[in-house]
Design an enzyme around this catalytic site. Structure first.
Site, PDB file in Angstrom:
ATOM      1  N   ARG A   1       3.509   8.135  -2.053  1.00 19.87           N
ATOM      2  CA  ARG A   1       4.257   8.570  -0.559  1.00 19.87           C
ATOM      3  C   ARG A   1       4.749   7.294   0.049  1.00 19.87           C
ATOM      4  O   ARG A   1       4.379   6.151  -0.028  1.00 19.87           O
ATOM      5  CB  ARG A   1       3.347   9.276   0.187  1.00 19.87           C
ATOM      6  CG  ARG A   1       1.860   8.865   0.765  1.00 19.87           C
ATOM      7  CD  ARG A   1       0.858   9.530   1.559  1.00 19.87           C
ATOM      8  NE  ARG A   1      -0.331   9.029   1.754  1.00 19.87           N
ATOM      9  CZ  ARG A   1      -1.392   9.240   1.041  1.00 19.87           C
ATOM     10  NH1 ARG A   1      -1.363  10.259   0.045  1.00 19.87           N
ATOM     11  NH2 ARG A   1      -2.433   8.511   1.021  1.00 19.87           N
TER      12      ARG A   1
ATOM     13  N   GLU B   1      15.506   3.052  -4.613  1.00 20.03           N
ATOM     14  CA  GLU B   1      14.583   3.493  -5.799  1.00 20.03           C
ATOM     15  C   GLU B   1      13.094   3.287  -5.567  1.00 20.03           C
ATOM     16  O   GLU B   1      12.838   2.219  -4.935  1.00 20.03           O
ATOM     17  CB  GLU B   1      15.075   2.626  -7.098  1.00 20.03           C
ATOM     18  CG  GLU B   1      16.361   2.962  -7.485  1.00 20.03           C
ATOM     19  CD  GLU B   1      16.585   4.342  -7.847  1.00 20.03           C
ATOM     20  OE1 GLU B   1      16.060   4.931  -8.657  1.00 20.03           O
ATOM     21  OE2 GLU B   1      17.969   4.692  -7.531  1.00 20.03           O
TER      22      GLU B   1
ATOM     23  N   ASP C   1      -0.699  -1.017  -0.898  1.00 27.47           N
ATOM     24  CA  ASP C   1      -2.024  -0.277  -0.688  1.00 27.47           C
ATOM     25  C   ASP C   1      -3.180  -0.604  -1.387  1.00 27.47           C
ATOM     26  O   ASP C   1      -2.841  -0.892  -2.744  1.00 27.47           O
ATOM     27  CB  ASP C   1      -1.248   1.221  -0.681  1.00 27.47           C
ATOM     28  CG  ASP C   1      -2.313   2.172   0.100  1.00 27.47           C
ATOM     29  OD1 ASP C   1      -3.314   1.696   0.893  1.00 27.47           O
ATOM     30  OD2 ASP C   1      -2.140   3.311  -0.163  1.00 27.47           O
TER      31      ASP C   1
ATOM     32  N   ARG D   1      -9.969   0.023  -1.067  1.00 28.73           N
ATOM     33  CA  ARG D   1     -10.473   0.715  -2.357  1.00 28.73           C
ATOM     34  C   ARG D   1     -11.008  -0.481  -3.116  1.00 28.73           C
ATOM     35  O   ARG D   1     -12.086  -0.512  -3.908  1.00 28.73           O
ATOM     36  CB  ARG D   1      -9.684   1.726  -3.042  1.00 28.73           C
ATOM     37  CG  ARG D   1      -9.810   3.114  -2.501  1.00 28.73           C
ATOM     38  CD  ARG D   1      -8.646   3.895  -2.702  1.00 28.73           C
ATOM     39  NE  ARG D   1      -7.219   3.663  -2.008  1.00 28.73           N
ATOM     40  CZ  ARG D   1      -6.226   3.978  -2.578  1.00 28.73           C
ATOM     41  NH1 ARG D   1      -6.133   4.768  -3.417  1.00 28.73           N
ATOM     42  NH2 ARG D   1      -5.188   3.625  -1.660  1.00 28.73           N
ATOM     43  N   TRP D   2     -10.138  -1.483  -3.315  1.00 31.83           N
ATOM     44  CA  TRP D   2     -10.682  -2.469  -4.248  1.00 31.83           C
ATOM     45  C   TRP D   2     -11.625  -3.267  -3.773  1.00 31.83           C
ATOM     46  O   TRP D   2     -12.735  -3.615  -4.452  1.00 31.83           O
ATOM     47  CB  TRP D   2      -9.301  -3.837  -3.801  1.00 31.83           C
ATOM     48  CG  TRP D   2      -9.349  -4.918  -4.819  1.00 31.83           C
ATOM     49  CD1 TRP D   2      -9.059  -5.103  -6.065  1.00 31.83           C
ATOM     50  CD2 TRP D   2      -9.963  -6.110  -4.725  1.00 31.83           C
ATOM     51  NE1 TRP D   2      -9.109  -6.282  -6.522  1.00 31.83           N
ATOM     52  CE2 TRP D   2      -9.901  -7.052  -5.530  1.00 31.83           C
ATOM     53  CE3 TRP D   2     -10.744  -6.537  -3.487  1.00 31.83           C
ATOM     54  CZ2 TRP D   2     -10.584  -8.234  -5.902  1.00 31.83           C
ATOM     55  CZ3 TRP D   2     -11.266  -7.937  -3.286  1.00 31.83           C
ATOM     56  CH2 TRP D   2     -11.238  -8.723  -4.565  1.00 31.83           C
TER      57      TRP D   2
ATOM     58  N   GLU E   1       0.283   4.018  12.641  1.00 34.09           N
ATOM     59  CA  GLU E   1      -1.000   4.953  12.303  1.00 34.09           C
ATOM     60  C   GLU E   1      -2.119   4.312  12.266  1.00 34.09           C
ATOM     61  O   GLU E   1      -3.415   4.636  12.359  1.00 34.09           O
ATOM     62  CB  GLU E   1      -0.659   5.869  11.315  1.00 34.09           C
ATOM     63  CG  GLU E   1       0.386   7.112  11.741  1.00 34.09           C
ATOM     64  CD  GLU E   1       1.743   6.721  11.454  1.00 34.09           C
ATOM     65  OE1 GLU E   1       2.174   5.510  10.950  1.00 34.09           O
ATOM     66  OE2 GLU E   1       2.637   7.150  12.391  1.00 34.09           O
ATOM     67  N   ASN E   2      -2.092   2.843  11.598  1.00 33.64           N
ATOM     68  CA  ASN E   2      -3.332   2.243  11.275  1.00 33.64           C
ATOM     69  C   ASN E   2      -4.096   1.732  12.422  1.00 33.64           C
ATOM     70  O   ASN E   2      -5.307   1.374  12.349  1.00 33.64           O
ATOM     71  CB  ASN E   2      -2.838   0.869  10.513  1.00 33.64           C
ATOM     72  CG  ASN E   2      -2.449   1.145   9.236  1.00 33.64           C
ATOM     73  OD1 ASN E   2      -1.540   0.339   8.458  1.00 33.64           O
ATOM     74  ND2 ASN E   2      -3.015   2.319   8.513  1.00 33.64           N
TER      75      ASN E   2
ATOM     76  N   HIS F   1      -8.787  -7.189   2.437  1.00 32.17           N
ATOM     77  CA  HIS F   1      -7.487  -7.522   3.061  1.00 32.17           C
ATOM     78  C   HIS F   1      -7.145  -9.050   2.984  1.00 32.17           C
ATOM     79  O   HIS F   1      -6.153  -9.442   2.655  1.00 32.17           O
ATOM     80  CB  HIS F   1      -7.594  -7.229   4.654  1.00 32.17           C
ATOM     81  CG  HIS F   1      -7.419  -5.481   4.811  1.00 32.17           C
ATOM     82  ND1 HIS F   1      -6.620  -4.646   4.260  1.00 32.17           N
ATOM     83  CD2 HIS F   1      -8.603  -4.763   5.521  1.00 32.17           C
ATOM     84  CE1 HIS F   1      -7.086  -3.616   4.626  1.00 32.17           C
ATOM     85  NE2 HIS F   1      -8.235  -3.380   5.451  1.00 32.17           N
TER      86      HIS F   1
END
Ligand code: IPE
Ligand code: IPE
Ligand code: MG
Length: 239
Positions: free
Chosen positions: A181, A194, A10, A14-15, A57-58, A27
């Site tokens: 999440r 984990e 993820d 933002r990057w 959902e994307n 991307h």
């Protein structure tokens, strides 16, 4: 060493935005990161590596981004093929098979899947048009269609109806970009995985970050609902 590492890459958008670019340029960089990581994962002896490439959902993102992600994955898959033969990697896809998966991407996935199917090294699973709830719903639908008796239903049986029944549950899940999440990823399979969350944005993720996550995993005590060995010994001494 974790046998199965799954990752939620993820932070591409933002990057890119931080660099004043459009969201979508991130991307491309994200795909490059994968390329470098996969070979390291093989060298580390990880047997299964699963990546969440595009969620159910994307599709709600702007069409131009949805299309850009699909063509980036398509190009990346073709670029992987050389490494796949060199490193004996088997490529697979999980998700809901629907008409809306772009045809060129479908072709790339089918080609990569069939040309690598006899490879016996790491299995690299790409989750595209994947939703954990969809997977469970699809499993229930098939179970009903097969006329399974309600009395015969148990978790092993449900596992056999998932998209990749032979895939072991992930030992370690890594999510980048500081979001803590799961976002509908492998809901059934993550029961005892984990989880490691890292603030790095995916395009900045390096092999060192992967090693950090593995070290963190190695420090964890997995109990699966029982008590760890130290406690068991203490109990015996007290008896
Ligand atoms: C993850 O990066 C890649 C995909 C969902 C395909 P994002 O595009 O979600 O990046 P952010 O979270 O918006 O920064
Ligand atoms: C999860 O990232 C899906 C993938 C990495 C493919 P998102 O960016 O879509 O998740 P949310 O919306 O932040 O939960
Ligand atoms: Mg995101």
């Amino acid at each position: 060493m974790p046998r199965h590492v799954a990752c939620i890459p993820d932070g591409n958008g933002r990057w890119s935005q931080l660099r004043n670019g459009s969201r979508i340029a991130g991307h491309n960089q994200g795909a490059q990161v994968f390329h470098d990581l996969i070979t390291s994962a093989c060298e580390l002896g990880i047997e299964w590596f699963t990546v969440y490439a595009f969620s159910a959902e994307n599709w709600q993102r702007p069409e131009i981004e949805v299309r850009f992600i699909a063509s980036t994955i398509e190009r990346t898959i073709y670029r992987w093929l050389d490494d796949c033969s060199r490193y004996n990697i088997r490529i697979r896809w999980i998700g809901r098979a629907e008409m809306r998966i772009p045809r060129a991407l479908r072709r790339a996935i089918d080609y990569a899947t069939s040309t690598t199917k006899n490879n016996t090294g790491m299995t690299l699973t790409v989750a595209y048009n994947y939703g954990g709830r969809d997977e469970i719903v699809d499993a229930i639908r098939k179970i009903i269609e097969d006329g399974v008796d309600a009395a015969d239903l148990n978790s092993e049986l449900v596992s056999r109806y998932l998209y990749a029944p032979d895939m072991p549950d992930p030992d370690l899940v890594i999510r980048t970009s500081g979001e803590n999440r799961i976002s509908n990823f492998l809901l059934w399979q993550l029961a005892y995985s984990e989880l490691v969350f890292t603030p790095a944005l995916w395009p900045d993720f390096t092999v060192d970050h992967l090693l950090d996550a593995i070290h963190e995993y190695q420090r964890r005590v997995r109990r699966f609902g029982t008590v760890d060995d130290g406690n068991k010994k203490l109990d015996t001494q007290l008896q």
